[in-house]
Design a protein around this motif. Structure first.
Motif, PDB file in Angstrom:
ATOM      1  N   ALA A 159      -2.978  -0.261  10.460  1.00  0.00           N
ATOM      2  CA  ALA A 159      -4.142  -1.108  10.190  1.00  0.00           C
ATOM      3  C   ALA A 159      -3.653  -2.490   9.786  1.00  0.00           C
ATOM      4  O   ALA A 159      -2.847  -2.627   8.866  1.00  0.00           O
ATOM      5  CB  ALA A 159      -5.001  -0.506   9.078  1.00  0.00           C
ATOM      6  N   GLN A 203      -7.396  -8.644   9.384  1.00  0.00           N
ATOM      7  CA  GLN A 203      -7.780  -9.848  10.119  1.00  0.00           C
ATOM      8  C   GLN A 203      -8.351 -10.823   9.096  1.00  0.00           C
ATOM      9  O   GLN A 203      -9.316 -10.508   8.413  1.00  0.00           O
ATOM     10  CB  GLN A 203      -8.845  -9.518  11.160  1.00  0.00           C
ATOM     11  CG  GLN A 203      -8.475  -8.388  12.087  1.00  0.00           C
ATOM     12  CD  GLN A 203      -7.332  -8.754  13.013  1.00  0.00           C
ATOM     13  OE1 GLN A 203      -7.235  -9.879  13.462  1.00  0.00           O
ATOM     14  NE2 GLN A 203      -6.467  -7.803  13.294  1.00  0.00           N
ATOM     15  N   PRO A 217      -7.607 -14.031  14.423  1.00  0.00           N
ATOM     16  CA  PRO A 217      -7.343 -12.594  14.408  1.00  0.00           C
ATOM     17  C   PRO A 217      -5.906 -12.295  14.795  1.00  0.00           C
ATOM     18  O   PRO A 217      -5.239 -13.106  15.431  1.00  0.00           O
ATOM     19  CB  PRO A 217      -8.315 -12.043  15.455  1.00  0.00           C
ATOM     20  CG  PRO A 217      -8.535 -13.182  16.380  1.00  0.00           C
ATOM     21  CD  PRO A 217      -8.444 -14.437  15.549  1.00  0.00           C
ATOM     22  N   SER A 240      -3.830 -10.756  17.140  1.00  0.00           N
ATOM     23  CA  SER A 240      -4.043 -10.274  18.503  1.00  0.00           C
ATOM     24  C   SER A 240      -2.973  -9.287  18.924  1.00  0.00           C
ATOM     25  O   SER A 240      -1.826  -9.374  18.518  1.00  0.00           O
ATOM     26  CB  SER A 240      -4.049 -11.453  19.479  1.00  0.00           C
ATOM     27  OG  SER A 240      -4.284 -11.025  20.777  1.00  0.00           O
ATOM     28  N   HIS A 249     -12.059 -11.086  20.515  1.00  0.00           N
ATOM     29  CA  HIS A 249     -12.252 -10.644  19.136  1.00  0.00           C
ATOM     30  C   HIS A 249     -13.582 -11.109  18.563  1.00  0.00           C
ATOM     31  O   HIS A 249     -13.995 -10.616  17.527  1.00  0.00           O
ATOM     32  CB  HIS A 249     -11.114 -11.169  18.261  1.00  0.00           C
ATOM     33  CG  HIS A 249      -9.835 -10.452  18.498  1.00  0.00           C
ATOM     34  ND1 HIS A 249      -9.456  -9.332  17.798  1.00  0.00           N
ATOM     35  CD2 HIS A 249      -8.843 -10.676  19.389  1.00  0.00           C
ATOM     36  CE1 HIS A 249      -8.279  -8.906  18.226  1.00  0.00           C
ATOM     37  NE2 HIS A 249      -7.898  -9.710  19.189  1.00  0.00           N
ATOM     38  N   SER A 271     -19.646  -6.229  18.239  1.00  0.00           N
ATOM     39  CA  SER A 271     -19.634  -4.802  18.553  1.00  0.00           C
ATOM     40  C   SER A 271     -20.870  -4.096  18.013  1.00  0.00           C
ATOM     41  O   SER A 271     -21.169  -2.987  18.404  1.00  0.00           O
ATOM     42  CB  SER A 271     -18.373  -4.156  17.959  1.00  0.00           C
ATOM     43  OG  SER A 271     -18.326  -4.371  16.554  1.00  0.00           O
ATOM     44  N   SER A 292     -18.405 -10.303  15.300  1.00  0.00           N
ATOM     45  CA  SER A 292     -18.334  -8.844  15.220  1.00  0.00           C
ATOM     46  C   SER A 292     -18.587  -8.295  13.829  1.00  0.00           C
ATOM     47  O   SER A 292     -18.718  -7.088  13.664  1.00  0.00           O
ATOM     48  CB  SER A 292     -16.945  -8.391  15.681  1.00  0.00           C
ATOM     49  OG  SER A 292     -15.944  -8.997  14.876  1.00  0.00           O
ATOM     50  N   THR A 305     -10.209  -4.976   9.127  1.00  0.00           N
ATOM     51  CA  THR A 305      -8.909  -4.547   9.636  1.00  0.00           C
ATOM     52  C   THR A 305      -9.060  -4.047  11.065  1.00  0.00           C
ATOM     53  O   THR A 305     -10.123  -3.555  11.453  1.00  0.00           O
ATOM     54  CB  THR A 305      -8.312  -3.424   8.771  1.00  0.00           C
ATOM     55  OG1 THR A 305      -9.224  -2.316   8.742  1.00  0.00           O
ATOM     56  CG2 THR A 305      -8.041  -3.894   7.366  1.00  0.00           C
ATOM     57  N   GLU A 306      -8.003  -4.205  11.803  1.00  0.00           N
ATOM     58  CA  GLU A 306      -7.972  -3.713  13.178  1.00  0.00           C
ATOM     59  C   GLU A 306      -6.900  -2.646  13.272  1.00  0.00           C
ATOM     60  O   GLU A 306      -5.787  -2.825  12.758  1.00  0.00           O
ATOM     61  CB  GLU A 306      -7.682  -4.852  14.154  1.00  0.00           C
ATOM     62  CG  GLU A 306      -7.725  -4.410  15.607  1.00  0.00           C
ATOM     63  CD  GLU A 306      -7.571  -5.578  16.556  1.00  0.00           C
ATOM     64  OE1 GLU A 306      -7.571  -5.344  17.772  1.00  0.00           O
ATOM     65  OE2 GLU A 306      -7.431  -6.720  16.078  1.00  0.00           O
ATOM     66  N   LYS A 307      -7.201  -1.532  13.911  1.00  0.00           N
ATOM     67  CA  LYS A 307      -6.256  -0.433  14.012  1.00  0.00           C
ATOM     68  C   LYS A 307      -5.457  -0.547  15.307  1.00  0.00           C
ATOM     69  O   LYS A 307      -6.023  -0.619  16.389  1.00  0.00           O
ATOM     70  CB  LYS A 307      -6.989   0.906  13.939  1.00  0.00           C
ATOM     71  CG  LYS A 307      -7.563   1.203  12.563  1.00  0.00           C
ATOM     72  CD  LYS A 307      -8.166   2.595  12.487  1.00  0.00           C
ATOM     73  CE  LYS A 307      -8.679   2.885  11.075  1.00  0.00           C
ATOM     74  NZ  LYS A 307      -9.280   4.244  10.966  1.00  0.00           N
ATOM     75  N   ASP A 325       0.157  -0.118  21.306  1.00  0.00           N
ATOM     76  CA  ASP A 325      -0.116  -1.472  20.818  1.00  0.00           C
ATOM     77  C   ASP A 325       1.135  -2.037  20.148  1.00  0.00           C
ATOM     78  O   ASP A 325       1.970  -1.292  19.622  1.00  0.00           O
ATOM     79  CB  ASP A 325      -1.277  -1.460  19.825  1.00  0.00           C
ATOM     80  CG  ASP A 325      -2.594  -1.108  20.493  1.00  0.00           C
ATOM     81  OD1 ASP A 325      -2.757  -1.442  21.682  1.00  0.00           O
ATOM     82  OD2 ASP A 325      -3.455  -0.503  19.834  1.00  0.00           O
TER      83      ASP A 325
END
Length: 457
Positions: A253, A256, A269, A271, A277, A281, A316, A347-349, A354
């Motif tokens: 995680a 951002q 963000p 990336s 981004h 959503s 988002s 947070t972005e997972k 990735d």
């Protein structure tokens, strides 16, 4: 009376019963006293597990209190069992709190220098301390016993709550130390992800996709696997640098966050792959949008409502709504006041396949100062400049060619993100030239020590 009616003699019977009762009473006097004293100790609790006490010249930490005895671990490490009846009769002194420590044992190979082991284990605990560790007291490691094949160490720490340490904190420390030692190749052997799987993941990365299979194999062989425990932070203390990091198992995680400067607010963000981004959503609730618009109107007037509703269609989360609207406030102090109502950064997972840290690998630029956490037991593959140099050298690909690939990738995917190359690079020689300067030393190591020249130079 019944015995007498039946004509039985009772004198002998009562004499024998009284004698038996007296014998049992005297025999059970001490156990019963200990039992009753144990009840009073449990009720009154003059001391608790983890407290340090002095009793009849003995000094140690209370390990357990049961109905019969109290167990004290002496400073020498020995455990003494003291009857509760004796404790109830004698004077017990309490030692001031904060000086009660625990030890956690672990073992490594005898071939590893002890100073490296002790330093790594201490950093594993100190850099990201567990909640029950009292950092006002020192954390240290000592080599305890030495054998021909392995060495036993003890890690000393001071728990805040001693009663929780054995069942919770001790196992967590052992786990944390294991992961730290494994990342430095000092722990037990661990079967990491097989090379075939790593090759497949590496071949999917855009700028490694055109390498030959042999070059990709060299890339894998010269890189390193790093293991992280759940909820462990990934930072400069336990990540290789320079390197790029590929998730091969588990989940990471990454926070951002907003990056403001003196005049504008920009989206930054972290990336990972080509994606939008700022695409919404899910829809923000109207009541939330109205509230944000009202707050913004205090600084820019009624136009805030139309701006807020328009921005809400493109972002988002509430965090990014505040971020986009803050740019409308010219006064820096007012802008910061508006952003104080902003929620925590989302947070972005990052999942299997990735990656992050591209500019750390190709430019040597440090990772952005954001919180990066392993969500679960996670395996990270750290691709190093040495690995890249070996792969490119095998395929005869010049640094110039690779730098053009990376420059194009940066312009397509990293511009406007936390991983964007800093302005000093963008404004001076450009990314391509900086990549060449960064990678050249690693290429030179592959050549003869008496280097005369190299096509890329």
């Amino acid at each position: 009376m019944i015995l007498r009616i039946l004509g039985q003699e009772t004198t002998t019977f009562f004499t024998t019963s009284a004698l038996f009762t007296a014998i049992v009473g005297f025999a059970m006097q001490e156990p019963l006293g200990n039992f009753l004293s144990g009840i009073f100790l449990q009720i009154n609790q003059p001391f608790q597990i983890g407290d340090q006490i002095q009793f009849q010249g003995l000094e140690g930490v209370v390990e357990s209190i049961d109905w019969n005895s109290t167990d004290i671990r002496l400073n020498s490490g020995e455990i003494t069992y003291i009857p509760n009846g004796a404790i109830a009769k004698e004077l017990v002194k309490m030692i001031a709190s904060g000086s009660v420590y625990r030890t956690v044992d672990f073992t490594t190979s005898a071939n590893i220098p002890p100073n490296q082991v002790m330093d790594t284990a201490c950093k594993a605990v100190i850099n990201q301390p567990l909640p029950n560790i009292n950092l006002d007291q020192p954390v240290f490691v000592r080599m305890w016993s030495y054998g021909l094949t392995e060495v036993n160490y003890k890690l000393f720490y001071y728990p805040k709550n001693y009663s929780e340490a054995e069942n919770h904190t001790d196992p967590e420390i052992r786990c944390r130390v294991w992961y730290a030692l494994s990342r430095t190749s000092m722990g037990s052997e661990y079967q990491s992800t097989e090379n075939e799987r790593l090759l497949q993941l590496v071949s999917n990365i855009e700028f490694f996709r055109n390498l030959t299979v042999k070059a990709q194999s060299l890339l894998v062989e010269n890189s390193k696997t790093l293991l992280f425990d759940a909820e462990e932070l990934l930072d400069y203390q336990n990540l290789l640098s320079p390197a790029m990091f590929l998730v091969v198992r588990g989940c990471v995680a990454i926070e951002q966050k907003l990056v403001p400067n003196s005049t504008t607010i920009t989206f930054k963000p972290f990336s990972r792959q080509p994606q939008n981004h700022t695409q919404s959503s899910y829809a923000l609730k109207p009541i939330v949008i109205e509230q944000v618009a009202s707050e913004l109107a205090k600084y820019i007037g009624p136009v805030a409502f139309s701006l807020t509703y328009q921005a809400a269609k493109e972002v988002s989360s509430l965090y990014w709504l505040y971020a986009s609207l803050a740019a409308e406030i010219e006064n820096i102090d007012q802008r910061q006041e508006f952003l104080r109502r902003q929620p925590d950064a989302p947070t972005e997972k990052f999942l299997i396949g990735d990656f992050f840290g591209e500019m750390n690998l190709f430019l040597g630029e440090p990772l952005p100062l954001v919180k990066i956490t392993a969500v679960e037991d996670t395996e990270i593959f750290a691709i190093t400049p040495v690995a890249v140099a070996n792969a490119l050298h095998h395929d005869g690909i010049s640094i110039n060619t690779m730098s053009r690939y990376i420059t194009q990738y940066h312009n397509n995917y990293l511009t406007g993100t936390l991983q964007e190359a800093p302005s000093r690079i963008l404004n001076q020689d450009g990314i391509s030239e900086q990549i060449q300067e960064h990678l050249k030393p690693y290429f030179r190591r592959l050549l003869d020590p008496l280097v005369i020249g190299y096509p890329d130079s």
